[in-house]
Design a protein around this motif. Sequence first.
Motif, PDB file in Angstrom:
ATOM      1  N   THR A 156      14.592 -49.724 -19.181  1.00 45.54           N
ATOM      2  CA  THR A 156      14.961 -51.140 -19.303  1.00 45.54           C
ATOM      3  C   THR A 156      15.577 -51.610 -17.994  1.00 45.54           C
ATOM      4  O   THR A 156      16.213 -50.824 -17.289  1.00 45.54           O
ATOM      5  N   TYR A 176       8.233 -56.875 -26.006  1.00 40.92           N
ATOM      6  CA  TYR A 176       8.999 -56.398 -27.175  1.00 40.92           C
ATOM      7  C   TYR A 176       8.101 -56.279 -28.399  1.00 40.92           C
ATOM      8  O   TYR A 176       8.182 -55.316 -29.154  1.00 40.92           O
ATOM      9  N   HIS A 228      21.567 -61.089 -15.950  1.00 38.78           N
ATOM     10  CA  HIS A 228      22.261 -59.806 -15.753  1.00 38.78           C
ATOM     11  C   HIS A 228      23.275 -59.585 -16.864  1.00 38.78           C
ATOM     12  O   HIS A 228      24.408 -60.028 -16.783  1.00 38.78           O
ATOM     13  N   LEU A 229      22.798 -58.915 -17.894  1.00 35.38           N
ATOM     14  CA  LEU A 229      23.641 -58.698 -19.080  1.00 35.38           C
ATOM     15  C   LEU A 229      24.460 -57.426 -18.935  1.00 35.38           C
ATOM     16  O   LEU A 229      24.051 -56.501 -18.222  1.00 35.38           O
ATOM     17  N   SER A 230      25.583 -57.372 -19.632  1.00 34.78           N
ATOM     18  CA  SER A 230      26.282 -56.086 -19.727  1.00 34.78           C
ATOM     19  C   SER A 230      25.350 -55.159 -20.505  1.00 34.78           C
ATOM     20  O   SER A 230      24.524 -55.618 -21.314  1.00 34.78           O
ATOM     21  N   LEU A 275      19.078 -48.269 -13.304  1.00 36.42           N
ATOM     22  CA  LEU A 275      18.344 -46.996 -13.196  1.00 36.42           C
ATOM     23  C   LEU A 275      17.594 -46.935 -11.868  1.00 36.42           C
ATOM     24  O   LEU A 275      17.027 -47.941 -11.425  1.00 36.42           O
ATOM     25  N   PHE A 286      18.918 -46.850 -20.810  1.00 39.51           N
ATOM     26  CA  PHE A 286      19.640 -47.996 -20.230  1.00 39.51           C
ATOM     27  C   PHE A 286      20.456 -47.505 -19.038  1.00 39.51           C
ATOM     28  O   PHE A 286      20.957 -46.376 -19.052  1.00 39.51           O
ATOM     29  N   GLY A 287      20.634 -48.395 -18.063  1.00 35.90           N
ATOM     30  CA  GLY A 287      21.375 -48.024 -16.871  1.00 35.90           C
ATOM     31  C   GLY A 287      22.824 -48.470 -16.916  1.00 35.90           C
ATOM     32  O   GLY A 287      23.233 -49.259 -17.767  1.00 35.90           O
ATOM     33  N   ILE A 299      18.072 -55.761 -27.358  1.00 39.87           N
ATOM     34  CA  ILE A 299      16.809 -55.007 -27.353  1.00 39.87           C
ATOM     35  C   ILE A 299      16.584 -54.293 -28.683  1.00 39.87           C
ATOM     36  O   ILE A 299      15.485 -54.320 -29.237  1.00 39.87           O
ATOM     37  N   PRO A 340      12.121 -57.702 -18.990  1.00 35.28           N
ATOM     38  CA  PRO A 340      13.531 -58.089 -19.036  1.00 35.28           C
ATOM     39  C   PRO A 340      13.812 -59.100 -20.139  1.00 35.28           C
ATOM     40  O   PRO A 340      12.927 -59.888 -20.500  1.00 35.28           O
ATOM     41  N   ILE A 341      15.031 -59.058 -20.655  1.00 34.71           N
ATOM     42  CA  ILE A 341      15.474 -60.084 -21.599  1.00 34.71           C
ATOM     43  C   ILE A 341      15.698 -61.351 -20.789  1.00 34.71           C
ATOM     44  O   ILE A 341      16.319 -61.296 -19.725  1.00 34.71           O
ATOM     45  N   GLY A 365      26.155 -49.081 -13.678  1.00 29.04           N
ATOM     46  CA  GLY A 365      26.231 -49.408 -12.246  1.00 29.04           C
ATOM     47  C   GLY A 365      25.298 -50.559 -11.928  1.00 29.04           C
ATOM     48  O   GLY A 365      25.304 -51.597 -12.592  1.00 29.04           O
ATOM     49  N   TRP A 366      24.401 -50.342 -10.943  1.00 32.96           N
ATOM     50  CA  TRP A 366      23.413 -51.373 -10.586  1.00 32.96           C
ATOM     51  C   TRP A 366      22.024 -51.022 -11.144  1.00 32.96           C
ATOM     52  O   TRP A 366      21.023 -51.511 -10.674  1.00 32.96           O
ATOM     53  N   ALA A 412      22.779 -55.894 -23.651  1.00 39.06           N
ATOM     54  CA  ALA A 412      21.341 -55.611 -23.532  1.00 39.06           C
ATOM     55  C   ALA A 412      20.890 -54.665 -24.651  1.00 39.06           C
ATOM     56  O   ALA A 412      19.839 -54.873 -25.268  1.00 39.06           O
TER      57      ALA A 412
HETATM   58  C1  LIG Z   1      22.755 -52.461 -14.466  1.00 34.49           C
HETATM   59  S1  LIG Z   1      23.684 -52.089 -15.906  1.00 34.49           S
HETATM   60  C2  LIG Z   1      25.166 -52.977 -15.677  1.00 34.49           C
HETATM   61  C3  LIG Z   1      26.262 -52.123 -16.117  1.00 34.49           C
HETATM   62  C4  LIG Z   1      27.530 -52.895 -15.967  1.00 34.49           C
HETATM   63  N1  LIG Z   1      28.529 -52.105 -15.401  1.00 34.49           N
HETATM   64  C5  LIG Z   1      27.907 -53.560 -17.274  1.00 34.49           C
HETATM   65  O1  LIG Z   1      28.417 -54.634 -17.199  1.00 34.49           O
HETATM   66  O2  LIG Z   1      27.623 -53.078 -18.372  1.00 34.49           O
HETATM   67  C6  LIG Z   1      23.003 -52.979 -17.203  1.00 34.49           C
HETATM   68  C7  LIG Z   1      21.832 -52.276 -17.888  1.00 34.49           C
HETATM   69  O3  LIG Z   1      21.564 -53.081 -19.042  1.00 34.49           O
HETATM   70  C8  LIG Z   1      20.180 -53.323 -19.142  1.00 34.49           C
HETATM   71  N2  LIG Z   1      19.960 -54.758 -18.819  1.00 34.49           N
HETATM   72  C9  LIG Z   1      20.811 -55.630 -18.241  1.00 34.49           C
HETATM   73  N3  LIG Z   1      20.257 -56.862 -18.172  1.00 34.49           N
HETATM   74  C10 LIG Z   1      19.034 -56.757 -18.740  1.00 34.49           C
HETATM   75  C11 LIG Z   1      17.980 -57.677 -18.983  1.00 34.49           C
HETATM   76  N4  LIG Z   1      18.055 -58.956 -18.635  1.00 34.49           N
HETATM   77  N5  LIG Z   1      16.856 -57.219 -19.584  1.00 34.49           N
HETATM   78  C12 LIG Z   1      16.751 -55.905 -19.950  1.00 34.49           C
HETATM   79  N6  LIG Z   1      17.733 -55.000 -19.756  1.00 34.49           N
HETATM   80  C13 LIG Z   1      18.847 -55.412 -19.159  1.00 34.49           C
HETATM   81  C14 LIG Z   1      19.509 -52.358 -18.177  1.00 34.49           C
HETATM   82  O4  LIG Z   1      19.350 -51.123 -18.826  1.00 34.49           O
HETATM   83  C15 LIG Z   1      20.549 -52.249 -17.078  1.00 34.49           C
HETATM   84  O5  LIG Z   1      20.376 -51.057 -16.339  1.00 34.49           O
END
Ligand SMILES: C[S@@+](CC[C@H](N)C(=O)[O-])C[C@H]1O[C@@H](n2cnc3c(N)ncnc32)[C@H](O)[C@@H]1O
Length: 187
Positions: free
Chosen positions: A111, A122, A169-171, A146, A140-141, A179, A160-161, A143-144, A175
């Motif tokens: 994701t 989906y 940019h969801l937490s 996967l 799911f990742g 999902i 992406p959602i 940091g910044w 996410a």
């Molecule tokens: C990059 S991390 C951010 C972690 C951050 N420290 C937090 O606020 O949770 C967020 C993870 O949520 C998922 N994610 C975030 N935004 C998304 C989106 N718009 N669509 C799909 N997955 C998303 C992905 O797995 C992504 O790697």
Amino acid sequence: MRGKVYLGLVHYPVYNKGGETVATSVTNFDIHDISRTCKTYDVKGYHIITPVDAQIELTKRILGYWQDGFGGQYNKDREEAFSTTYVTESIEETVKGIEEIEGKKPLIITTSAKTYPNSISYSKLSEKIFDDDEVYLLLFGTGWGLIDEVMSSSTYILEPIRGSARYNHLSVRSAVAIILDRLLGEN
Ligand SMILES: C[S@@+](CC[C@H](N)C(=O)[O-])C[C@H]1O[C@@H](n2cnc3c(N)ncnc32)[C@H](O)[C@@H]1O
């Protein structure tokens, strides 16, 4: 088959702001909130993936409090939510553990907030989950997000959602909830 979906929250390998590959810290929010969401959507195992000894120890201590300690006696709902939450050291170990339980390797779904050319929708993935006999591991990742090697080694990348704005940019907790609802929810 719906009952064979697993979820992994990857703390290594992920990118940091500078694009380097790092290990992030496990957060208490992610332990609690994602355990509860996974239990609500009948996810068979929630794997918190970290190779860092101090993080493994701390996460296991928190899980133990809710799985076997006073927390679980005090709040039975939380004990239930934590009953299928595990700490594993790597994506490979997670895959191996699932294979031992299910008798086959899970298909890996990654994701991201970014769009990839081979993204799956989906509705399409939901159909597959309900109709076929495969086992799925949704990654799911933190940091910044996967790293590219993990993204490219997956069987499918979920699209992406998107809400109604350009910002997406969801937490990771949000996410996961969105999902799982799109893939496994009533509708
Ligand atoms: C990059 S991390 C951010 C972690 C951050 N420290 C937090 O606020 O949770 C967020 C993870 O949520 C998922 N994610 C975030 N935004 C998304 C989106 N718009 N669509 C799909 N997955 C998303 C992905 O797995 C992504 O790697």
